[in-house]
Design a protein around this motif. Structure first.
Motif, mmCIF file in Angstrom:
data_model
loop_
_atom_site.group_PDB
_atom_site.id
_atom_site.type_symbol
_atom_site.label_atom_id
_atom_site.label_comp_id
_atom_site.label_asym_id
_atom_site.label_seq_id
_atom_site.Cartn_x
_atom_site.Cartn_y
_atom_site.Cartn_z
ATOM 1 N N ALA B 284 32.774 48.543 33.131
ATOM 2 C CA ALA B 284 32.710 49.462 31.984
ATOM 3 C C ALA B 284 33.932 49.268 31.087
ATOM 4 O O ALA B 284 33.804 49.285 29.855
ATOM 5 C CB ALA B 284 32.629 50.907 32.475
ATOM 6 N N VAL B 285 35.092 49.072 31.685
ATOM 7 C CA VAL B 285 36.299 48.832 30.884
ATOM 8 C C VAL B 285 36.172 47.509 30.126
ATOM 9 O O VAL B 285 36.470 47.437 28.924
ATOM 10 C CB VAL B 285 37.564 48.806 31.784
ATOM 11 C CG1 VAL B 285 38.794 48.472 30.946
ATOM 12 C CG2 VAL B 285 37.748 50.141 32.499
ATOM 13 N N ALA B 286 35.716 46.477 30.815
ATOM 14 C CA ALA B 286 35.581 45.166 30.173
ATOM 15 C C ALA B 286 34.647 45.240 28.974
ATOM 16 O O ALA B 286 34.887 44.610 27.935
ATOM 17 C CB ALA B 286 35.081 44.136 31.193
ATOM 18 N N THR B 287 33.576 46.023 29.127
ATOM 19 C CA THR B 287 32.579 46.142 28.062
ATOM 20 C C THR B 287 33.196 46.709 26.778
ATOM 21 O O THR B 287 32.830 46.291 25.674
ATOM 22 C CB THR B 287 31.415 47.047 28.531
ATOM 23 O OG1 THR B 287 30.937 46.515 29.771
ATOM 24 C CG2 THR B 287 30.280 47.055 27.529
ATOM 25 N N VAL B 288 34.136 47.644 26.921
ATOM 26 C CA VAL B 288 34.819 48.219 25.757
ATOM 27 C C VAL B 288 35.424 47.117 24.886
ATOM 28 O O VAL B 288 35.465 47.228 23.663
ATOM 29 C CB VAL B 288 35.930 49.197 26.211
ATOM 30 C CG1 VAL B 288 36.786 49.658 25.027
ATOM 31 C CG2 VAL B 288 35.340 50.382 26.964
ATOM 32 N N PHE B 289 35.854 46.036 25.535
ATOM 33 C CA PHE B 289 36.527 44.956 24.802
ATOM 34 C C PHE B 289 35.639 43.712 24.669
ATOM 35 O O PHE B 289 36.132 42.592 24.556
ATOM 36 C CB PHE B 289 37.857 44.625 25.480
ATOM 37 C CG PHE B 289 38.793 45.799 25.490
ATOM 38 C CD1 PHE B 289 39.505 46.140 24.337
ATOM 39 C CD2 PHE B 289 38.923 46.595 26.624
ATOM 40 C CE1 PHE B 289 40.344 47.246 24.328
ATOM 41 C CE2 PHE B 289 39.763 47.710 26.617
ATOM 42 C CZ PHE B 289 40.474 48.030 25.470
ATOM 43 N N GLY B 290 34.335 43.919 24.767
ATOM 44 C CA GLY B 290 33.406 42.821 24.542
ATOM 45 C C GLY B 290 33.243 41.897 25.728
ATOM 46 O O GLY B 290 32.628 40.839 25.629
ATOM 47 N N GLY B 291 33.789 42.279 26.874
ATOM 48 C CA GLY B 291 33.630 41.472 28.081
ATOM 49 C C GLY B 291 32.537 42.031 28.955
ATOM 50 O O GLY B 291 31.661 42.761 28.482
ATOM 51 N N GLY B 292 32.567 41.689 30.237
ATOM 52 C CA GLY B 292 31.542 42.176 31.144
ATOM 53 C C GLY B 292 31.794 41.690 32.551
ATOM 54 O O GLY B 292 32.875 41.185 32.849
ATOM 55 N N GLY B 293 30.784 41.859 33.381
ATOM 56 C CA GLY B 293 30.921 41.402 34.761
ATOM 57 C C GLY B 293 30.309 42.398 35.718
ATOM 58 O O GLY B 293 29.338 43.080 35.367
ATOM 59 N N HIS B 294 30.872 42.455 36.910
ATOM 60 C CA HIS B 294 30.358 43.355 37.947
ATOM 61 C C HIS B 294 31.243 44.608 37.998
ATOM 62 O O HIS B 294 32.352 44.616 37.470
ATOM 63 C CB HIS B 294 30.345 42.632 39.292
ATOM 64 C CG HIS B 294 29.728 41.271 39.234
ATOM 65 N ND1 HIS B 294 28.374 41.077 39.086
ATOM 66 C CD2 HIS B 294 30.278 40.025 39.273
ATOM 67 C CE1 HIS B 294 28.111 39.777 39.052
ATOM 68 N NE2 HIS B 294 29.249 39.116 39.165
ATOM 69 N N ILE B 295 30.746 45.641 38.671
ATOM 70 C CA ILE B 295 31.476 46.919 38.698
ATOM 71 C C ILE B 295 32.898 46.746 39.225
ATOM 72 O O ILE B 295 33.836 47.314 38.698
ATOM 73 C CB ILE B 295 30.699 47.958 39.547
ATOM 74 C CG1 ILE B 295 29.437 48.391 38.795
ATOM 75 C CG2 ILE B 295 31.571 49.174 39.857
ATOM 76 C CD1 ILE B 295 28.524 49.305 39.590
ATOM 77 N N LYS B 296 33.053 45.927 40.267
ATOM 78 C CA LYS B 296 34.378 45.779 40.872
ATOM 79 C C LYS B 296 35.071 44.459 40.532
ATOM 80 O O LYS B 296 36.136 44.153 41.070
ATOM 81 C CB LYS B 296 34.279 45.946 42.395
ATOM 82 C CG LYS B 296 33.920 47.378 42.769
ATOM 83 C CD LYS B 296 33.974 47.629 44.256
ATOM 84 C CE LYS B 296 33.633 49.090 44.531
ATOM 85 N NZ LYS B 296 33.525 49.395 45.953
#
Lengths: 323, 323
Positions: B284-296
């Motif tokens: 969720a944090v990564a998404t704020v900055f246009g990134g992504g991935g898995h929850i952990k």
């Protein structure tokens, strides 16, 4: 003699009180196996405890599961004394008299059997099992006990620590088959257990690690790497010896290192952890000094000052890396 | 659309030339999956290569298996361009034009799918697979190809790296079932592969590690730990960025740390690796900055100086550890 797990389960079903003994300097496999079996026996209505004589390492505290005791009188009539993950009295130092109280004595282990000084009523050794936890898994199933979450956690800890997280070459298809079962247990979370074991390193321990690594000695063109944890270093860093457990893996992670040794200066003696990477047989080296273990993971003890222990051991390590 | 592996296998059996694309900043799962599938396709007599545009990290060199090329003209008529372990053109930067040459375009991935900009002819996404290697294992079996030693090694590397050696909570019973199979392949030695991946750290990298750890910043009462690898540090330590790969795990091993961030200053931008331990959602944090991935385990990229990137990201990390 090597009794079947079925026959051992039959004996244990008829018994009402058991004290279970992990080896000294307990590790994840020793304590995890003991607590898993203790919980299984309790679920069958039996009185069972894990008998220890030393503090449980901080990173393994969750494996106590209300099973551990330092007082063998917690059971009045001990029908069975059971030794796990070891097979001789020098591995249960300080608890030998308590062990003798058992009307029956048993042993379940995955280490190669040396000369044992105990007359066991039953005995099972499986040197091909990556962990004693694998054998206990089978025993628990032979006892007809369901693997619940607490048991799964204990056995996961036992197997993952003794296999180096499924990387060591003691790992087998069976290791993966057994652990695969745990994921079918409601609530099982490998990451949570793993974080308890590995991810509670103190900042002090991180500092100590830096000091140990920067003081490593290399021999035989960098094929032999030697580190040491002294009492002075522990005092300086405000650490305990169990916080240095992972250091031997760090030493082995260095490019070109074939054999690693970590000298641990306790208040009584010098304990040495030995590891091989590709071809060296460190069990053979350990045997020279009265120790033992597996081909790529072994250990021995010196009752000499650290410098003397190094002088004696290092030439043998240098020999071991000469193919 | 999510095509079945059976239908994808059917398509692939009819095709004679394939270029396979791992994502940039390739990891063990990306390259291991690509090479395993490449070897399987070659065993069926097809022309197949793994198309890369960057040097293979030293610790993954054994995964090349004679499969990698930086020249897409190695195949004249590319019947299939296949993207593995990623699903959009920004993950194959510098190779987009080559990818477009494929008469058919396919994608097999285990990452959550964002908005993809490519029109795939077939597509399979399995976000519940711990590694793309698990999906490729199934595909290879659907292709009717026997898992030989080289394929087993590639897929073991893929799965063990993406599951954090079977500790991350993306690991499933199936991960263990698949890996268990590899032990039945003649010559398979998990320890040897593991040593190639993890145990070739240079002494220089060890030194760099000490410097990164001793400069860690802590926020939110030690729940957030932040490290950085700058170009200056790489120069000072004579290291390359891929030698810092394991640092985020070291950060996460600290007691009390719930979220870890490693800022990696490349020559182009700032790449950030994010990890959560028990409860924080770093995706969720990564998404704020246009990134992504898995929850952990997630990541994002900043096109700002390091200090600015930290200023923007750290407050979000602090929020993420507030339950």
């Amino acid at each position: 003699m090597n009794d079947s797990l079925r026959s051992i389960a039959t004996i244990m079903k008829d018994i009402n009180s058991v004290l279970i003994y992990p080896h000294i300097n307990m590790d994840g496999d020793a304590l995890g196996s003991c607590s898993a079996l203790c919980l299984a026996l309790r679920s069958l209505g039996k009185k069972a405890y894990v008998m220890i004589s030393e503090p449980v390492p901080k990173n393994l505290d969750f494996l106590e599961c209300g099973c551990t005791t330092t007082d063998d009188s917690v059971i009045e009539d001990v029908e069975l004394s059971l030794m796990l993950d070891c097979n001789s009295s020098n591995r249960i130092v300080g608890r030998e008299a308590a062990f003798e109280r058992g009307r029956l004595k048993g042993c379940i282990d995955h280490h190669a059997v040396g000369v044992t000084d105990i007359k066991f009523d039953f005995f099972r050794s499986e040197p091909k099992s990556a962990a004693t936890g694998e054998i206990i898994y089978q025993l628990i199933r032979n006892l007809g006990v369901e693997i619940n979450l607490d048991i799964a956690n204990c056995l996961f800890a036992a197997i993952t620590t003794d296999t180096g997280n499924f990387q060591h070459n003691n790992t087998t298809k069976r290791s993966h088959d057994i652990v695969g079962h745990f994921y079918q247990v409601a609530g099982f979370d490998s990451k949570a257990i793993s974080a308890l074991i590995y991810d509670r390193q103190s900042k002090e321990a991180l500092m100590m690690e830096g000091k140990i690594l920067s003081a490593l000695e290399f021999h035989a063109d960098g094929k032999v790497a030697v580190g040491a944890v002294t009492q002075a270093l522990l005092t300086e860093c405000h650490c305990t010896m169990d916080e240095a457990e992972g250091m031997i893996q760090r030493i082995m992670s260095i490019d070109g290192v074939e054999v690693g040794a970590l000298f641990k200066e306790t208040t009584d003696n010098i304990r040495v952890s030995l590891r091989g990477k590709y071809y060296a047989n460190v069990a053979a080296v350990a045997t020279v000094f009265g120790g033992g273990g597996h081909i790529k993971a072994a250990g021995c003890t010196f009752n000499t000052p650290l410098a003397t222990a190094k002088e004696q051991l290092i030439p043998e390590l240098v020999k071991a890396v000469k193919k």
